[in-house]
Write a protein that holds these residues in place. Structure first.
Motif, PDB file in Angstrom:
ATOM      1  N   MET A 205      11.499 -12.753  40.075  1.00 59.15           N
ATOM      2  CA  MET A 205      11.890 -12.386  38.767  1.00 59.15           C
ATOM      3  C   MET A 205      12.667 -13.385  38.239  1.00 59.15           C
ATOM      4  SD  MET A 205      13.306  -8.366  39.893  1.00 59.15           S
ATOM      5  CE  MET A 205      13.998  -8.261  38.257  1.00 59.15           C
ATOM      6  N   LEU A 206      12.500 -13.344  36.507  1.00 61.69           N
ATOM      7  CA  LEU A 206      13.133 -14.380  35.829  1.00 61.69           C
ATOM      8  C   LEU A 206      13.603 -13.514  34.471  1.00 61.69           C
ATOM      9  CD1 LEU A 206      10.894 -16.567  33.562  1.00 61.69           C
ATOM     10  CD2 LEU A 206       9.831 -14.670  34.997  1.00 61.69           C
ATOM     11  N   CYS A 207      14.620 -14.172  33.800  1.00 61.43           N
ATOM     12  CA  CYS A 207      14.883 -13.418  32.573  1.00 61.43           C
ATOM     13  C   CYS A 207      14.016 -13.770  31.538  1.00 61.43           C
ATOM     14  CB  CYS A 207      16.335 -14.098  32.033  1.00 61.43           C
ATOM     15  SG  CYS A 207      16.909 -13.177  30.693  1.00 61.43           S
ATOM     16  N   PHE A 208      13.392 -12.597  30.908  1.00 65.18           N
ATOM     17  CA  PHE A 208      12.560 -12.414  29.907  1.00 65.18           C
ATOM     18  C   PHE A 208      13.130 -13.009  28.452  1.00 65.18           C
ATOM     19  CE2 PHE A 208       9.568  -9.411  31.940  1.00 65.18           C
ATOM     20  CZ  PHE A 208       9.099 -10.648  33.026  1.00 65.18           C
ATOM     21  N   HIS A 209      14.410 -13.015  28.263  1.00 67.02           N
ATOM     22  CA  HIS A 209      15.159 -13.307  27.030  1.00 67.02           C
ATOM     23  C   HIS A 209      15.210 -15.022  26.918  1.00 67.02           C
ATOM     24  CE1 HIS A 209      16.329  -9.041  26.228  1.00 67.02           C
ATOM     25  NE2 HIS A 209      16.617  -9.020  27.422  1.00 67.02           N
ATOM     26  N   CYS A 210      15.522 -15.536  28.305  1.00 64.89           N
ATOM     27  CA  CYS A 210      15.927 -16.874  28.029  1.00 64.89           C
ATOM     28  C   CYS A 210      14.853 -17.783  29.047  1.00 64.89           C
ATOM     29  CB  CYS A 210      17.321 -17.368  28.447  1.00 64.89           C
ATOM     30  SG  CYS A 210      17.567 -16.813  30.374  1.00 64.89           S
ATOM     31  N   GLY A 211      14.220 -17.030  29.830  1.00 63.55           N
ATOM     32  CA  GLY A 211      13.068 -18.111  30.585  1.00 63.55           C
ATOM     33  C   GLY A 211      13.884 -18.758  31.884  1.00 63.55           C
ATOM     34  N   ILE A 212      14.964 -18.248  32.145  1.00 65.66           N
ATOM     35  CA  ILE A 212      15.849 -19.009  33.271  1.00 65.66           C
ATOM     36  C   ILE A 212      15.739 -17.723  34.567  1.00 65.66           C
ATOM     37  CG2 ILE A 212      17.979 -19.573  34.227  1.00 65.66           C
ATOM     38  CD1 ILE A 212      18.779 -20.488  31.489  1.00 65.66           C
ATOM     39  N   ILE A 213      15.605 -18.481  35.732  1.00 63.57           N
ATOM     40  CA  ILE A 213      15.386 -17.855  37.077  1.00 63.57           C
ATOM     41  C   ILE A 213      16.945 -17.407  37.399  1.00 63.57           C
ATOM     42  CG2 ILE A 213      14.748 -17.744  39.369  1.00 63.57           C
ATOM     43  CD1 ILE A 213      12.462 -19.362  38.673  1.00 63.57           C
ATOM     44  N   LYS A 214      17.869 -18.393  37.654  1.00 63.62           N
ATOM     45  CA  LYS A 214      19.240 -18.117  37.952  1.00 63.62           C
ATOM     46  C   LYS A 214      20.004 -18.744  36.854  1.00 63.62           C
ATOM     47  CE  LYS A 214      22.637 -20.038  41.311  1.00 63.62           C
ATOM     48  NZ  LYS A 214      22.889 -21.001  42.319  1.00 63.62           N
ATOM     49  N   HIS A 215      20.768 -17.564  36.302  1.00 62.25           N
ATOM     50  CA  HIS A 215      21.974 -17.968  35.216  1.00 62.25           C
ATOM     51  C   HIS A 215      23.292 -18.360  35.894  1.00 62.25           C
ATOM     52  CE1 HIS A 215      19.325 -14.400  33.274  1.00 62.25           C
ATOM     53  NE2 HIS A 215      19.643 -15.227  32.532  1.00 62.25           N
ATOM     54  N   ALA A 216      23.908 -18.918  35.018  1.00 62.00           N
ATOM     55  CA  ALA A 216      25.052 -19.540  35.457  1.00 62.00           C
ATOM     56  C   ALA A 216      26.209 -18.441  35.696  1.00 62.00           C
ATOM     57  CB  ALA A 216      25.725 -20.632  34.567  1.00 62.00           C
TER      58      ALA A 216
END
Length: 352
Positions: A205-216
């Motif tokens: 799963m990744l964030c479809f808003h920013c394309g990042i897998i792991k957020h800070a």
């Protein structure tokens, strides 16, 4: 919470007793470091606390180790994996990336000298497919150049000649999961610049808003009402970055017909064709096929002096010395000649 604690510690005034330093000898941590060679660190990149028991049970069944695996919780969604056998650890590393409940289980090698809170869990290995390439560009050299612009280059799936013809070129790279995934690359070839999309195997799963897998942080900074995609606009990231093709169909091929490759014309091939080569004082002595019947009834014996090679009549190679003397030994007679027996009998009868 962690930021508040750091600010709180920064405002403390240490006493003299607190300022006293404890020096740790290297020998005291030797056994701990040795044990750590069979360990891995794992973190599930989820925005919520995962079921710890379900994670332990599921991953142990997926990995199917020959020995035991010990799970030790070291933080929120973080565990230390201790393996009984080194080969089980190698299988887990080779099979990356791993997911639990569609969320990435990021792995790190054991690092006994770094505090746990400083271990980033920011990098993971992925197989990345480069699509729409021309066949001429499906080579190891091209794959290395593309992989170096995606992350840390590890491998390219090609054959023995360095070519990876197929539906796509498969590249193994280390990706920074705290940064936006790369969706494709422009490649210039013969004065043409074309866009080549990238697809990630086993992408969690990744964030479809920013394309990042792991957020800070737990939530995405772009995921708010002001920055949400409006109706009718095209999403910048999506499930299309994930691929179900884990194997390159074009990388598996079979050759039909033709003649298999022949070994070069050398002494071995000449022997296989019915000739026998013996190295004697720097010269080749060839016994051709016409003497094959003679070789059936006789053998070659070699007396050696110095270092060199000799082949017997059966084609075996023995390590010998420099000078070789080859003598032909006549076959032994299994019984006396009949004529000699009759002569001896005649002589005996005449004497009587």
């Amino acid at each position: 919470m962690e930021d508040e604690l750091e600010k709180l510690w920064a405002g403390f005034s240490l006493t003299d007793r607190e300022k006293q330093e404890v020096v740790m000898p290297t020998l005291d941590i030797h056994e701990s470091m040795k044990k750590g060679r069979l360990c891995l660190l794992a973190q599930v990149t989820a925005n919520k606390v995962v079921n710890r028991e379900a994670f332990k049970s599921t991953m142990s069944k997926v990995w199917k180790p020959e020995g035991w695996i010990r799970f030790k919780e070291i933080g929120e969604n973080q565990v230390l994996l201790e393996f009984q056998k080194e080969q089980d650890k190698g299988i887990v590393i080779a099979g990356r990336p791993w997911s639990f409940d569609r969320m990435l289980a990021c792995l790190e090698e054991f690092d006994g000298c770094t505090p746990l809170k400083e271990i980033p869990f920011a990098f993971e290995v992925f197989w990345v497919q480069v699509h729409d390439l021309s066949l001429a560009c499906m080579t190891k050299d091209v794959g290395v150049q593309i992989g170096e612009r995606i992350g840390t280059m590890l491998d390219v799936e090609v054959d023995g000649s360095g070519v990876g013809w197929g539906q796509f070129l498969d590249i193994k790279v280390v990706v920074d999961i705290t940064k936006t995934l790369i969706r494709g690359k422009f490649i210039s070839f013969q004065q043409r610049q074309l866009w080549h999309p990238l697809k990630y195997e086993c992408l969690p799963m990744l964030c479809f808003h920013c394309g990042i897998i792991k957020h800070a942080k737990r939530s995405c900074q772009k995921d708010d009402q002001a920055t949400r995609l409006s109706e009718g606009s095209q999403p910048q990231y999506g499930a299309w970055l994930r691929t179900n093709l884990s194997k390159n169909v074009g990388s598996f091929s079979r050759t039909y017909g033709g003649v298999p490759d022949q070994p070069p014309q050398d002494n071995w091939q000449r022997w296989r064709s019915g000739e026998e080569i013996l190295k004697v004082s720097g010269r080749d002595i060839t016994n051709s096929q016409q003497h094959s019947n003679e070789r059936e009834s006789s053998k070659f014996q070699a007396n050696d002096v110095g270092l060199g090679k000799i082949a017997n009549s059966e084609g075996s190679i023995f390590q010998k010395r420099e000078e070789i003397v080859v003598d032909k030994v006549e076959p032994k007679k299994e019984a006396p000649y009949l004529e000699e027996i009759m002569d001896n009998l005649g002589k005996i009868s005449k004497s009587e």
